[in-house]
Design an enzyme around this catalytic site. Sequence first.
Site, PDB file in Angstrom:
ATOM      1  N   PRO A  17       0.856  -1.195   0.000  1.00 46.19           N
ATOM      2  CA  PRO A  17       0.000   0.000   0.000  1.00 46.19           C
ATOM      3  C   PRO A  17       0.887   1.238   0.000  1.00 46.19           C
ATOM      4  O   PRO A  17       1.845   1.303   0.768  1.00 46.19           O
ATOM      5  CB  PRO A  17      -0.760  -0.116   1.328  1.00 46.19           C
ATOM      6  CG  PRO A  17       0.093  -0.975   2.201  1.00 46.19           C
ATOM      7  CD  PRO A  17       0.845  -1.898   1.288  1.00 46.19           C
ATOM      8  N   MET A  18       0.597   2.184  -0.872  1.00 47.55           N
ATOM      9  CA  MET A  18       1.384   3.423  -0.879  1.00 47.55           C
ATOM     10  C   MET A  18       0.466   4.612  -1.125  1.00 47.55           C
ATOM     11  O   MET A  18      -0.178   4.721  -2.182  1.00 47.55           O
ATOM     12  CB  MET A  18       2.486   3.350  -1.934  1.00 47.55           C
ATOM     13  CG  MET A  18       3.623   2.400  -1.548  1.00 47.55           C
ATOM     14  SD  MET A  18       4.976   2.400  -2.718  1.00 47.55           S
ATOM     15  CE  MET A  18       4.333   1.357  -4.018  1.00 47.55           C
ATOM     16  N   GLN A  71      -6.924  -0.615   2.796  1.00 46.43           N
ATOM     17  CA  GLN A  71      -6.342  -0.353   4.113  1.00 46.43           C
ATOM     18  C   GLN A  71      -6.996   0.842   4.815  1.00 46.43           C
ATOM     19  O   GLN A  71      -7.183   1.893   4.204  1.00 46.43           O
ATOM     20  CB  GLN A  71      -4.851  -0.074   3.962  1.00 46.43           C
ATOM     21  CG  GLN A  71      -4.139   0.020   5.297  1.00 46.43           C
ATOM     22  CD  GLN A  71      -2.674   0.378   5.159  1.00 46.43           C
ATOM     23  OE1 GLN A  71      -2.336   1.469   4.719  1.00 46.43           O
ATOM     24  NE2 GLN A  71      -1.804  -0.524   5.548  1.00 46.43           N
ATOM     25  N   CYS A 102       2.295   3.188   9.843  1.00 52.57           N
ATOM     26  CA  CYS A 102       2.571   4.524   9.319  1.00 52.57           C
ATOM     27  C   CYS A 102       3.326   5.353  10.363  1.00 52.57           C
ATOM     28  O   CYS A 102       2.844   5.564  11.474  1.00 52.57           O
ATOM     29  CB  CYS A 102       1.278   5.223   8.919  1.00 52.57           C
ATOM     30  SG  CYS A 102       1.681   6.769   8.102  1.00 52.57           S
ATOM     31  N   LYS A 141      -0.987  -4.537   8.632  1.00 53.55           N
ATOM     32  CA  LYS A 141       0.377  -4.264   8.145  1.00 53.55           C
ATOM     33  C   LYS A 141       1.075  -3.438   9.219  1.00 53.55           C
ATOM     34  O   LYS A 141       0.563  -2.416   9.650  1.00 53.55           O
ATOM     35  CB  LYS A 141       0.332  -3.509   6.830  1.00 53.55           C
ATOM     36  CG  LYS A 141       1.721  -3.044   6.427  1.00 53.55           C
ATOM     37  CD  LYS A 141       1.820  -2.782   4.945  1.00 53.55           C
ATOM     38  CE  LYS A 141       3.202  -2.300   4.574  1.00 53.55           C
ATOM     39  NZ  LYS A 141       3.436  -0.912   4.968  1.00 53.55           N
ATOM     40  N   ASN A 202       8.236  -7.590   4.151  1.00 49.76           N
ATOM     41  CA  ASN A 202       8.322  -6.307   3.443  1.00 49.76           C
ATOM     42  C   ASN A 202       9.565  -5.528   3.897  1.00 49.76           C
ATOM     43  O   ASN A 202       9.944  -5.581   5.055  1.00 49.76           O
ATOM     44  CB  ASN A 202       7.050  -5.497   3.721  1.00 49.76           C
ATOM     45  CG  ASN A 202       7.111  -4.072   3.196  1.00 49.76           C
ATOM     46  OD1 ASN A 202       6.931  -3.126   3.955  1.00 49.76           O
ATOM     47  ND2 ASN A 202       7.362  -3.903   1.919  1.00 49.76           N
ATOM     48  N   GLY A 203      10.141  -4.826   2.943  1.00 47.92           N
ATOM     49  CA  GLY A 203      11.253  -3.925   3.244  1.00 47.92           C
ATOM     50  C   GLY A 203      12.477  -4.230   2.415  1.00 47.92           C
ATOM     51  O   GLY A 203      13.077  -5.290   2.544  1.00 47.92           O
ATOM     52  N   ASP A 204      12.797  -3.281   1.523  1.00 51.84           N
ATOM     53  CA  ASP A 204      14.047  -3.339   0.755  1.00 51.84           C
ATOM     54  C   ASP A 204      14.122  -4.481  -0.252  1.00 51.84           C
ATOM     55  O   ASP A 204      15.215  -4.945  -0.568  1.00 51.84           O
ATOM     56  CB  ASP A 204      15.263  -3.415   1.693  1.00 51.84           C
ATOM     57  CG  ASP A 204      15.436  -2.140   2.490  1.00 51.84           C
ATOM     58  OD1 ASP A 204      14.756  -1.147   2.174  1.00 51.84           O
ATOM     59  OD2 ASP A 204      16.257  -2.136   3.426  1.00 51.84           O
ATOM     60  N   ARG A 227       8.633   0.549  -2.875  1.00 53.41           N
ATOM     61  CA  ARG A 227       9.337   1.568  -3.664  1.00 53.41           C
ATOM     62  C   ARG A 227       9.924   1.052  -4.969  1.00 53.41           C
ATOM     63  O   ARG A 227       9.971   1.791  -5.956  1.00 53.41           O
ATOM     64  CB  ARG A 227      10.417   2.222  -2.789  1.00 53.41           C
ATOM     65  CG  ARG A 227       9.811   3.118  -1.704  1.00 53.41           C
ATOM     66  CD  ARG A 227      10.815   3.455  -0.649  1.00 53.41           C
ATOM     67  NE  ARG A 227      11.262   2.251   0.062  1.00 53.41           N
ATOM     68  CZ  ARG A 227      12.257   2.221   0.929  1.00 53.41           C
ATOM     69  NH1 ARG A 227      12.907   3.320   1.199  1.00 53.41           N
ATOM     70  NH2 ARG A 227      12.592   1.095   1.540  1.00 53.41           N
TER      71      ARG A 227
HETATM   72  C1  LIG Z   1       5.086   6.870  -1.128  1.00 51.20           C
HETATM   73  C2  LIG Z   1       4.804   5.839  -0.049  1.00 51.20           C
HETATM   74  C3  LIG Z   1       3.561   5.770   0.528  1.00 51.20           C
HETATM   75  C4  LIG Z   1       3.271   4.809   1.502  1.00 51.20           C
HETATM   76  N1  LIG Z   1       1.999   4.710   2.007  1.00 51.20           N
HETATM   77  C5  LIG Z   1       1.681   3.685   2.830  1.00 51.20           C
HETATM   78  C6  LIG Z   1       0.326   3.445   3.220  1.00 51.20           C
HETATM   79  O1  LIG Z   1      -0.608   4.139   2.802  1.00 51.20           O
HETATM   80  N2  LIG Z   1       0.097   2.397   4.067  1.00 51.20           N
HETATM   81  C7  LIG Z   1       1.103   1.578   4.527  1.00 51.20           C
HETATM   82  O2  LIG Z   1       0.834   0.630   5.291  1.00 51.20           O
HETATM   83  N3  LIG Z   1       2.373   1.761   4.144  1.00 51.20           N
HETATM   84  C8  LIG Z   1       2.690   2.772   3.306  1.00 51.20           C
HETATM   85  N4  LIG Z   1       3.970   2.923   2.862  1.00 51.20           N
HETATM   86  C9  LIG Z   1       4.996   1.936   3.265  1.00 51.20           C
HETATM   87  C10 LIG Z   1       5.123   0.817   2.221  1.00 51.20           C
HETATM   88  O3  LIG Z   1       3.931   0.082   2.114  1.00 51.20           O
HETATM   89  C11 LIG Z   1       6.285  -0.146   2.576  1.00 51.20           C
HETATM   90  O4  LIG Z   1       6.036  -0.688   3.846  1.00 51.20           O
HETATM   91  C12 LIG Z   1       7.641   0.541   2.620  1.00 51.20           C
HETATM   92  O5  LIG Z   1       7.822   1.375   1.494  1.00 51.20           O
HETATM   93  C13 LIG Z   1       8.781  -0.492   2.680  1.00 51.20           C
HETATM   94  O6  LIG Z   1       8.758  -1.336   1.558  1.00 51.20           O
HETATM   95  P1  LIG Z   1       9.782  -1.134   0.316  1.00 51.20           P
HETATM   96  O7  LIG Z   1      11.180  -1.181   0.874  1.00 51.20           O
HETATM   97  O8  LIG Z   1       9.487  -2.269  -0.623  1.00 51.20           O
HETATM   98  O9  LIG Z   1       9.483   0.214  -0.273  1.00 51.20           O
HETATM   99  C14 LIG Z   1       4.285   3.902   1.919  1.00 51.20           C
HETATM  100  C15 LIG Z   1       5.556   3.995   1.350  1.00 51.20           C
HETATM  101  C16 LIG Z   1       5.840   4.933   0.371  1.00 51.20           C
HETATM  102  C17 LIG Z   1       7.215   4.977  -0.248  1.00 51.20           C
END
Ligand SMILES: Cc1cc2nc3c(=O)[nH]c(=O)nc-3n(C[C@H](O)[C@H](O)[C@H](O)COP(=O)(O)O)c2cc1C
Length: 333
Positions: A17-18, A71, A102, A141, A202-204, A227
């Site tokens: 979710p982003m 979410q 968050c 999450k 999740n993460g990286d 990302r």
């Molecule tokens: C632009 C952006 C918006 C995000 N919005 C949410 C969100 O609405 N809800 C949520 O649980 N996490 C949100 N996240 C966190 C991501 O879901 C994820 O946990 C985090 O980017 C780590 O994963 P990655 O390393 O694959 O980016 C957001 C991250 C980014 C970069």
Amino acid sequence: MLKIGDIKMKNQVVLAPMAGVCNPAFRLIAKEFGAGLVCAEMVSDKAIVNKNEKSLKMLYVDEREKPLSLQIFGGDKETMAEAARVVDQQTNADIIDINMGCPVPKITKCDAGAKWLLNPDKIYEMVSVAVKAVEKPVTVKMRMGWDDENILAVENAQAIEAAGGKAVAVHGRTRLQMYEGTANWDILKEVKEAVNIPVIGNGDVKTPQDAKNMLDTTGVDGVMIGRAALGNPWMLYRTIHYLETGELAPDPSPREKIDVCMIHMDRLINLKGEDVAVREMRKHAAWYLKGLRGNNKVRDQINQLHTRDEVASSLYNFVDGLESAQKEKASAV
Ligand SMILES: Cc1cc2nc3c(=O)[nH]c(=O)nc-3n(C[C@H](O)[C@H](O)[C@H](O)COP(=O)(O)O)c2cc1C
């Protein structure tokens, strides 16, 4: 296989979710690139309960996006249950996800998002209330903890399971870390070993090989990509392909990238109108252009443009330029 409640995903790859990104325009692209599950951007429980028009629009789910997880975030039981009920009964979503990760102060100061990570009892209470209010599976999450001294990922995941949560996604960072440092995958393994519900890591995850590595070393049931998919839905497709075949699919050509960027923009225009969509697409276009030689000029240009057609010609002029430079280079060899 990743299965949440009765919902079976066709693979283990999940779009994270982003906020500001995972609206129907991008989610559908992620789906078309094969994502087993797509997650929508977070929506405030209070805004849903108060029937805020913009937030209610965010609950729209296209049939083609399914299975999809919507979410919600919030700080108190009544509004959380009520918002969960709305998602359960009035939307096309398959899964109701609660945000406990968050880190931004706007969210944590109203006792929502990552704030709960300090208190497994509160997590138990909030998840129970949501689970009792709905029929659809409820998931959570979360981040692994609040700070280095308070990493309660295992206790929190157990509380989620005890409360009837059907899966948990864990981002291997603390709230304090925001996006700094590297994600801790060891904690994913600990959580996986401590609960019987599916765990999504999740993460990286930056490459298809990272995804395989995470699945192999932690035993998690799914891998969530955030990302690395920005302006790069090929990351989802290439990961799925790699997990299935062990082979790396080629990167897209610049023209393919721009073609998909335009599909994204046209869908966003349908959703939000040209004016808003063109402005929102500036950040997405910069992501699609990432890694393409000499992209700074076209990025600056797009930041000044206001119509779809102007953006399209700017992007395609850039690609034409790249392709002729490539041809010249090839004929010179
Ligand atoms: C632009 C952006 C918006 C995000 N919005 C949410 C969100 O609405 N809800 C949520 O649980 N996490 C949100 N996240 C966190 C991501 O879901 C994820 O946990 C985090 O980017 C780590 O994963 P990655 O390393 O694959 O980016 C957001 C991250 C980014 C970069």
